[in-house]
Scaffold this active site. Sequence first.
Site, PDB file in Angstrom:
ATOM      1  N   ASN A 162       0.806  -1.226   0.000  1.00 20.49           N
ATOM      2  CA  ASN A 162       0.000   0.000   0.000  1.00 20.49           C
ATOM      3  C   ASN A 162       0.839   1.277   0.000  1.00 20.49           C
ATOM      4  O   ASN A 162       0.393   2.305  -0.479  1.00 20.49           O
ATOM      5  CB  ASN A 162      -1.018  -0.010   1.144  1.00 20.49           C
ATOM      6  CG  ASN A 162      -0.379  -0.041   2.513  1.00 20.49           C
ATOM      7  OD1 ASN A 162       0.791  -0.408   2.653  1.00 20.49           O
ATOM      8  ND2 ASN A 162      -1.129   0.320   3.520  1.00 20.49           N
ATOM      9  N   GLU A 258       5.589  -2.925  12.075  1.00 19.81           N
ATOM     10  CA  GLU A 258       4.523  -1.944  11.822  1.00 19.81           C
ATOM     11  C   GLU A 258       3.353  -2.728  11.257  1.00 19.81           C
ATOM     12  O   GLU A 258       3.396  -3.180  10.109  1.00 19.81           O
ATOM     13  CB  GLU A 258       5.002  -0.880  10.829  1.00 19.81           C
ATOM     14  CG  GLU A 258       6.176  -0.053  11.296  1.00 19.81           C
ATOM     15  CD  GLU A 258       5.849   0.859  12.480  1.00 19.81           C
ATOM     16  OE1 GLU A 258       4.653   1.031  12.782  1.00 19.81           O
ATOM     17  OE2 GLU A 258       6.783   1.363  13.110  1.00 19.81           O
ATOM     18  N   CYS A 292      -2.937   1.653   6.823  1.00 21.36           N
ATOM     19  CA  CYS A 292      -2.925   1.153   8.207  1.00 21.36           C
ATOM     20  C   CYS A 292      -3.486   2.191   9.171  1.00 21.36           C
ATOM     21  O   CYS A 292      -4.026   1.849  10.213  1.00 21.36           O
ATOM     22  CB  CYS A 292      -1.508   0.782   8.604  1.00 21.36           C
ATOM     23  SG  CYS A 292      -0.324   2.107   8.299  1.00 21.36           S
TER      24      CYS A 292
HETATM   25  P1  NDP Z   1       1.191  -8.979   4.422  1.00 18.84           P
HETATM   26  O1  NDP Z   1       1.509  -9.278   5.853  1.00 18.84           O
HETATM   27  O2  NDP Z   1       0.381  -9.946   3.683  1.00 18.84           O
HETATM   28  O3  NDP Z   1       2.531  -8.799   3.579  1.00 18.84           O
HETATM   29  C1  NDP Z   1       3.502  -7.861   3.928  1.00 18.84           C
HETATM   30  C2  NDP Z   1       4.838  -8.324   3.414  1.00 18.84           C
HETATM   31  O4  NDP Z   1       5.201  -9.522   4.096  1.00 18.84           O
HETATM   32  C3  NDP Z   1       4.856  -8.660   1.924  1.00 18.84           C
HETATM   33  O5  NDP Z   1       6.109  -8.320   1.388  1.00 18.84           O
HETATM   34  C4  NDP Z   1       4.669 -10.169   1.924  1.00 18.84           C
HETATM   35  O6  NDP Z   1       5.171 -10.801   0.774  1.00 18.84           O
HETATM   36  C5  NDP Z   1       5.473 -10.545   3.154  1.00 18.84           C
HETATM   37  N1  NDP Z   1       5.105 -11.818   3.756  1.00 18.84           N
HETATM   38  C6  NDP Z   1       3.931 -12.487   3.637  1.00 18.84           C
HETATM   39  N2  NDP Z   1       3.998 -13.649   4.337  1.00 18.84           N
HETATM   40  C7  NDP Z   1       5.223 -13.707   4.893  1.00 18.84           C
HETATM   41  C8  NDP Z   1       5.891 -14.655   5.716  1.00 18.84           C
HETATM   42  N3  NDP Z   1       5.308 -15.791   6.097  1.00 18.84           N
HETATM   43  N4  NDP Z   1       7.158 -14.407   6.107  1.00 18.84           N
HETATM   44  C9  NDP Z   1       7.770 -13.246   5.730  1.00 18.84           C
HETATM   45  N5  NDP Z   1       7.205 -12.320   4.934  1.00 18.84           N
HETATM   46  C10 NDP Z   1       5.930 -12.546   4.532  1.00 18.84           C
HETATM   47  O7  NDP Z   1       0.549  -7.525   4.410  1.00 18.84           O
HETATM   48  P2  NDP Z   1      -0.017  -6.726   3.149  1.00 18.84           P
HETATM   49  O8  NDP Z   1       1.038  -6.627   2.101  1.00 18.84           O
HETATM   50  O9  NDP Z   1      -1.325  -7.309   2.799  1.00 18.84           O
HETATM   51  O10 NDP Z   1      -0.184  -5.272   3.742  1.00 18.84           O
HETATM   52  C11 NDP Z   1      -1.340  -4.824   4.347  1.00 18.84           C
HETATM   53  C12 NDP Z   1      -1.169  -4.820   5.862  1.00 18.84           C
HETATM   54  O11 NDP Z   1      -0.062  -3.999   6.207  1.00 18.84           O
HETATM   55  C13 NDP Z   1      -2.355  -4.226   6.562  1.00 18.84           C
HETATM   56  O12 NDP Z   1      -2.676  -5.005   7.680  1.00 18.84           O
HETATM   57  C14 NDP Z   1      -1.854  -2.851   7.012  1.00 18.84           C
HETATM   58  O13 NDP Z   1      -2.514  -2.350   8.128  1.00 18.84           O
HETATM   59  C15 NDP Z   1      -0.420  -3.143   7.284  1.00 18.84           C
HETATM   60  N6  NDP Z   1       0.360  -1.906   7.231  1.00 18.84           N
HETATM   61  C16 NDP Z   1       0.848  -1.388   8.393  1.00 18.84           C
HETATM   62  C17 NDP Z   1       1.517  -0.171   8.398  1.00 18.84           C
HETATM   63  C18 NDP Z   1       2.078   0.395   9.659  1.00 18.84           C
HETATM   64  O14 NDP Z   1       2.927   1.282   9.559  1.00 18.84           O
HETATM   65  N7  NDP Z   1       1.652  -0.040  10.826  1.00 18.84           N
HETATM   66  C19 NDP Z   1       1.690   0.588   7.160  1.00 18.84           C
HETATM   67  C20 NDP Z   1       1.173  -0.069   5.987  1.00 18.84           C
HETATM   68  C21 NDP Z   1       0.522  -1.273   6.038  1.00 18.84           C
HETATM   69  P3  NDP Z   1       4.170 -11.222  -0.436  1.00 18.84           P
HETATM   70  O15 NDP Z   1       3.648  -9.946  -0.992  1.00 18.84           O
HETATM   71  O16 NDP Z   1       5.051 -11.969  -1.359  1.00 18.84           O
HETATM   72  O17 NDP Z   1       3.088 -12.067   0.174  1.00 18.84           O
END
Ligand code: NDP
Length: 487
Positions: A162, A258, A292
């Site tokens: 995002n 985060e 988020c």
């Molecule tokens: P995900 O947790 O699905 O993915 C985040 C990242 O982690 C991606 O690069 C993903 O790779 C990777 N990932 C997924 N599974 C694993 C694993 N088992 N081990 C290590 N890495 C993994 O989140 P989203 O991308 O869907 O993002 C949305 C979420 O992020 C929302 O919940 C939002 O609130 C949160 N967010 C929080 C922020 C904050 O500052 N607190 C800011 C922005 C977002 P891949 O894409 O290949 O699956």
Amino acid sequence: MSVIVEPELLEKKLFIGGEWVDSESGEVFEVRSPGDGSLVGTVPKGTEADVQRAIEAATQAQKVLAAMSVRRRAELLWRAFEIAQRRAEGDAITLCRECGKTITEARSEVSHYNNPHYIEAAEGLKRFRGAVHPWTQSDSTDKRIVVTREPIGVVGIISPWNWPADIPNIAASHALAVGDAIVFKPASTTPFSVINLAEVYEEAGFPPGSVNVVTGPGTTVGAELVRNPGTNAIHFTGETATGEYLTQIAGVKRLLLELGGNGPLVVMDDANIDAAVEAAIVGCFYLAGQVCTASERVLVHRAVHDEYVEKLAARTGKLRVGNPLDEATDMGPLNNVANARKVQEHIDDARERGGEFVCGGTIEGLYCQPTIVDGVTSEFLMARDETFGPVAPIMTFGTIDEAIEIANETPYGLQGAAFTSSLRTAWLLGEGIKCGTVHINDTNNTWDQLAPFGGFKKSGLGRELTNYVMEELTEVKQITFDLSKVR
Ligand code: NDP
């Protein structure tokens, strides 16, 4: 009017040890635009072995970086800023195409949020301080203690789709500033924005291996980055469930997490209603609600409920939903099918529980109409969990204590917001809402790049931005001196 006619097809590689290389798997995967399904390009499907190679390269390069003068590292970051500024429009178009945020939002992410990180890191580095303790608790008057900081080593940066440039670059710019080397693992739907960052750092002249990118699945590439003993810290931004899993596989290393949010926007009976309506427009519908910090719950005082909902509905009705590359679009699509399913599940649950749909409530493909649901109570899925879509759930309350109780009843605690014209009420809400940030008379969906950012409870661990993220990405070292043992 659409900003580009013939989009370029991107075919990028992994970046390891200063070279653009194929994955040892030999495989690539496609990235498609959520706006119209068109092919944005391909990137390698990295493997655990690629991660190992990247960590080895980073380990060697980190020694070079750490031995550089502060002035030199700051110069490289300033050069990166100039290069990033030059590329800003092209990088914003790529971001818009792969993420689905509107071109206006994409430009803002690149130029307003991302590019200043290079400068903040360069200048923050120069102001990062240690301490000298001129005396100690010893009986001797000859003891001194110096508290200093050292780079933590190799930092793995796992980022979401995002904010695909800004979020990974908060960690990257500050890590490189303090002398850490990095390995990026971008979200699989938005890898090109991270590759753009790596191109900027390469052109700026950072030593080969100090910046690496391994694209590929989170479950293999991301997990290996966390599990591998060669990474000393992980900056992870993503879902709470993923973050919780990472705490189980990380072993003993620094984790900056985060995670998700379910931010309350509280509208008191003495609020400036028009301003509180605008706050919800930005809070609920910016980036189609996929932030988020979004206003995931709108808590409205019973006395102003009807006026507020009526004005919010009128303003929401003016939002133009459509092609994110069109300059006139206010709200683009959801980024991916999994997220669209989650939003649909929350909408279905609200219908079953008798929520009143003031507007919206339909999803076609990845396009969800801006939705207002009135009569939401704490049992609704959208009140308990993060919806991550363009939905404004309206909940009602009668007293400030009730507002605080509802605001705090979820496991999340990232950003809250409250509208009131009373200083006393503002203080009580500011102190009472359990979030890392509480904005008084502003939208949830904003943050200041010079202030600490992070969450309470299941919204995360640690704080980022400015000196706060530099503290997370360095080790504290104490050196003691006994002056009595020397002449
Ligand atoms: P995900 O947790 O699905 O993915 C985040 C990242 O982690 C991606 O690069 C993903 O790779 C990777 N990932 C997924 N599974 C694993 C694993 N088992 N081990 C290590 N890495 C993994 O989140 P989203 O991308 O869907 O993002 C949305 C979420 O992020 C929302 O919940 C939002 O609130 C949160 N967010 C929080 C922020 C904050 O500052 N607190 C800011 C922005 C977002 P891949 O894409 O290949 O699956």
